[in-house]
Write a protein that holds these residues in place. Structure first.
Motif, PDB file in Angstrom:
ATOM      1  N   LYS A  41      42.376  -2.788  -4.229  1.00  0.00           N
ATOM      2  CA  LYS A  41      42.483  -1.658  -3.515  1.00  0.00           C
ATOM      3  C   LYS A  41      42.658  -1.585  -2.176  1.00  0.00           C
ATOM      4  O   LYS A  41      43.489  -0.943  -1.385  1.00  0.00           O
ATOM      5  CB  LYS A  41      41.169  -0.793  -3.862  1.00  0.00           C
ATOM      6  N   ILE A  42      41.938  -2.506  -1.540  1.00  0.00           N
ATOM      7  CA  ILE A  42      42.226  -2.921  -0.056  1.00  0.00           C
ATOM      8  C   ILE A  42      43.500  -3.306   0.411  1.00  0.00           C
ATOM      9  O   ILE A  42      43.977  -2.791   1.325  1.00  0.00           O
ATOM     10  CB  ILE A  42      41.162  -3.916   0.334  1.00  0.00           C
ATOM     11  N   PHE A  43      44.199  -3.846  -0.317  1.00  0.00           N
ATOM     12  CA  PHE A  43      45.628  -4.174  -0.199  1.00  0.00           C
ATOM     13  C   PHE A  43      46.544  -3.035  -0.170  1.00  0.00           C
ATOM     14  O   PHE A  43      47.471  -3.044   0.572  1.00  0.00           O
ATOM     15  CB  PHE A  43      46.298  -5.591  -1.022  1.00  0.00           C
ATOM     16  N   ARG A  44      46.339  -2.487  -1.097  1.00  0.00           N
ATOM     17  CA  ARG A  44      46.906  -1.041  -1.424  1.00  0.00           C
ATOM     18  C   ARG A  44      46.824  -0.243  -0.008  1.00  0.00           C
ATOM     19  O   ARG A  44      47.803   0.422   0.429  1.00  0.00           O
ATOM     20  CB  ARG A  44      46.619  -0.310  -2.532  1.00  0.00           C
ATOM     21  N   GLU A  45      45.778   0.009   0.423  1.00  0.00           N
ATOM     22  CA  GLU A  45      45.231   0.743   1.628  1.00  0.00           C
ATOM     23  C   GLU A  45      45.971   0.271   2.635  1.00  0.00           C
ATOM     24  O   GLU A  45      46.344   0.844   3.561  1.00  0.00           O
ATOM     25  CB  GLU A  45      44.057   1.061   1.692  1.00  0.00           C
ATOM     26  N   LYS A  46      45.899  -1.301   2.813  1.00  0.00           N
ATOM     27  CA  LYS A  46      46.549  -1.662   3.950  1.00  0.00           C
ATOM     28  C   LYS A  46      48.053  -1.627   4.008  1.00  0.00           C
ATOM     29  O   LYS A  46      48.729  -1.324   5.149  1.00  0.00           O
ATOM     30  CB  LYS A  46      46.232  -3.389   3.890  1.00  0.00           C
ATOM     31  N   LYS A  47      48.685  -1.636   2.936  1.00  0.00           N
ATOM     32  CA  LYS A  47      50.132  -1.587   2.875  1.00  0.00           C
ATOM     33  C   LYS A  47      50.372  -0.091   3.369  1.00  0.00           C
ATOM     34  O   LYS A  47      51.236   0.232   3.953  1.00  0.00           O
ATOM     35  CB  LYS A  47      50.738  -1.566   1.227  1.00  0.00           C
ATOM     36  N   PHE A  48      49.489   1.142   2.866  1.00  0.00           N
ATOM     37  CA  PHE A  48      49.897   2.221   3.284  1.00  0.00           C
ATOM     38  C   PHE A  48      49.653   2.568   4.715  1.00  0.00           C
ATOM     39  O   PHE A  48      50.484   3.292   5.349  1.00  0.00           O
ATOM     40  CB  PHE A  48      48.753   3.119   2.278  1.00  0.00           C
ATOM     41  N   ILE A  49      48.575   1.918   5.230  1.00  0.00           N
ATOM     42  CA  ILE A  49      48.478   1.908   6.736  1.00  0.00           C
ATOM     43  C   ILE A  49      49.844   1.397   7.738  1.00  0.00           C
ATOM     44  O   ILE A  49      49.921   1.935   8.267  1.00  0.00           O
ATOM     45  CB  ILE A  49      46.809   1.118   7.014  1.00  0.00           C
ATOM     46  N   ASP A  50      50.055   0.168   7.052  1.00  0.00           N
ATOM     47  CA  ASP A  50      51.269  -0.482   7.579  1.00  0.00           C
ATOM     48  C   ASP A  50      52.332   0.345   7.415  1.00  0.00           C
ATOM     49  O   ASP A  50      53.142   0.357   8.568  1.00  0.00           O
ATOM     50  CB  ASP A  50      51.408  -1.840   6.877  1.00  0.00           C
ATOM     51  N   GLU A  51      52.718   0.929   6.481  1.00  0.00           N
ATOM     52  CA  GLU A  51      53.605   1.831   6.597  1.00  0.00           C
ATOM     53  C   GLU A  51      53.561   2.904   7.297  1.00  0.00           C
ATOM     54  O   GLU A  51      54.621   3.320   8.000  1.00  0.00           O
ATOM     55  CB  GLU A  51      54.129   2.416   4.901  1.00  0.00           C
ATOM     56  N   GLU A  52      52.350   3.596   7.518  1.00  0.00           N
ATOM     57  CA  GLU A  52      52.204   4.747   8.316  1.00  0.00           C
ATOM     58  C   GLU A  52      52.568   4.336   9.721  1.00  0.00           C
ATOM     59  O   GLU A  52      52.955   4.946  10.696  1.00  0.00           O
ATOM     60  CB  GLU A  52      50.699   5.210   8.201  1.00  0.00           C
ATOM     61  N   LYS A  53      52.001   2.890  10.158  1.00  0.00           N
ATOM     62  CA  LYS A  53      52.159   2.586  11.522  1.00  0.00           C
ATOM     63  C   LYS A  53      53.635   2.299  11.798  1.00  0.00           C
ATOM     64  O   LYS A  53      54.134   2.717  13.051  1.00  0.00           O
ATOM     65  CB  LYS A  53      51.481   1.272  11.819  1.00  0.00           C
ATOM     66  N   SER A  54      54.425   1.719  10.715  1.00  0.00           N
ATOM     67  CA  SER A  54      55.826   1.635  10.867  1.00  0.00           C
ATOM     68  C   SER A  54      56.615   3.160  10.887  1.00  0.00           C
ATOM     69  O   SER A  54      57.383   3.224  11.813  1.00  0.00           O
ATOM     70  CB  SER A  54      56.330   0.977   9.511  1.00  0.00           C
ATOM     71  N   ASN A  55      56.149   4.048  10.477  1.00  0.00           N
ATOM     72  CA  ASN A  55      56.651   5.403  10.429  1.00  0.00           C
ATOM     73  C   ASN A  55      56.513   5.927  11.971  1.00  0.00           C
ATOM     74  O   ASN A  55      57.479   6.359  12.585  1.00  0.00           O
ATOM     75  CB  ASN A  55      56.306   6.343   9.636  1.00  0.00           C
ATOM     76  N   LYS A  56      55.156   5.594  12.476  1.00  0.00           N
ATOM     77  CA  LYS A  56      54.989   5.947  13.565  1.00  0.00           C
ATOM     78  C   LYS A  56      55.588   5.415  14.734  1.00  0.00           C
ATOM     79  O   LYS A  56      56.166   5.901  15.579  1.00  0.00           O
ATOM     80  CB  LYS A  56      53.507   5.647  14.116  1.00  0.00           C
ATOM     81  N   LEU A  57      55.774   3.677  14.581  1.00  0.00           N
ATOM     82  CA  LEU A  57      56.747   3.129  15.591  1.00  0.00           C
ATOM     83  C   LEU A  57      58.077   3.763  15.720  1.00  0.00           C
ATOM     84  O   LEU A  57      58.621   4.024  16.398  1.00  0.00           O
ATOM     85  CB  LEU A  57      56.624   1.669  15.103  1.00  0.00           C
ATOM     86  N   LEU A  58      58.910   3.969  14.279  1.00  0.00           N
ATOM     87  CA  LEU A  58      60.150   4.320  14.332  1.00  0.00           C
ATOM     88  C   LEU A  58      60.212   5.695  15.089  1.00  0.00           C
ATOM     89  O   LEU A  58      61.094   6.105  15.794  1.00  0.00           O
ATOM     90  CB  LEU A  58      60.638   4.447  12.877  1.00  0.00           C
ATOM     91  N   LYS A  59      59.264   6.677  14.830  1.00  0.00           N
ATOM     92  CA  LYS A  59      59.238   8.012  15.431  1.00  0.00           C
ATOM     93  C   LYS A  59      58.952   7.917  16.812  1.00  0.00           C
ATOM     94  O   LYS A  59      59.662   8.405  17.643  1.00  0.00           O
ATOM     95  CB  LYS A  59      58.030   8.962  14.775  1.00  0.00           C
ATOM     96  N   SER A  60      58.157   7.060  17.392  1.00  0.00           N
ATOM     97  CA  SER A  60      57.924   6.945  18.706  1.00  0.00           C
ATOM     98  C   SER A  60      59.067   6.489  19.433  1.00  0.00           C
ATOM     99  O   SER A  60      59.615   6.768  20.430  1.00  0.00           O
ATOM    100  CB  SER A  60      56.710   6.303  19.286  1.00  0.00           C
ATOM    101  N   PHE A  61      59.665   5.507  18.645  1.00  0.00           N
ATOM    102  CA  PHE A  61      60.934   4.889  19.283  1.00  0.00           C
ATOM    103  C   PHE A  61      61.969   5.699  19.273  1.00  0.00           C
ATOM    104  O   PHE A  61      62.804   5.878  20.217  1.00  0.00           O
ATOM    105  CB  PHE A  61      61.304   3.612  18.301  1.00  0.00           C
TER     106      PHE A  61
END
Length: 180
Positions: free
Chosen positions: A61-81
């Motif tokens: 469950k922790i790994f699934r949550e981490k994957k979700f958080i990483d995807e959110e950060k990646s999307n945030k990075l792309l949006k901010s970029f």
């Protein structure tokens, strides 16, 4: 005879599979030994029992949550970029560096930063002492070489004043380079 060989092969496959699963999970040593005993005493059934009860679902469950958080950060990075690219018209050559920094250390691209280069050490330490005096929340300093000479003692005195004011102060020095 063929039934006997089939049971031995099944038992060996059971043991090899179970051991590999246990060591991949990296459980505590006592837990690992307990599962090994169960698997040796109850071949076949022990392996099924391990698959049902031995899996660490919380870690999954922790790994699934981490994957979700990483995807959110990646999307945030792309949006901010994309926003920064439009706003500042960043040269295309920097896109690779920004993505590399994010992929390597999850460092987001930011603006409004400044860097000051010093040629004269006296200016650098005057600015350092000024910044120490202006600090209100925390001070984090790291040096390879730090000596308790006149300048070092002056910095220590300023840091002590800030500690007495309630500012969080951390000074990290290298034991080999500084030999304090």
């Amino acid at each position: 005879m063929s039934t006997y060989i089939l049971l031995i092969v099944a038992y060996i496959i059971n043991i090899v599979s179970a051991i590999s699963l246990i060591f991949i999970e990296r459980k505590e040593p006592t837990t690992t030994w307990a599962w090994l005993i169960i698997l040796l005493v109850l071949p076949g059934f022990g392996f099924i029992l391990y698959l049902i009860l031995g899996q660490n679902l919380n870690r999954q469950k922790i790994f699934r949550e981490k994957k979700f958080i990483d995807e959110e950060k990646s999307n945030k990075l792309l949006k901010s970029f994309d926003e920064e690219k439009k706003a500042r018209r960043i040269a295309e050559e920097y896109i690779d560096i920004i993505k590399m920094n994010y992929n390597h250390s999850k460092s987001l691209y930011t603006t409004g930063n400044s860097v000051k280069s010093y040629i004269i050490g006296e200016e650098k330490f005057n600015d350092l002492i000024r910044d120490i005096r202006l600090a209100t929340k925390f001070i984090h300093i790291e040096y390879y070489i730090f000596r308790l000479d006149g300048l070092g003692n002056k910095i220590i005195d300023e840091l002590k004043k800030k500690v007495n004011e309630g500012v969080e102060v951390r000074l990290l020095v290298d034991g080999m380079g500084s030999k304090i």
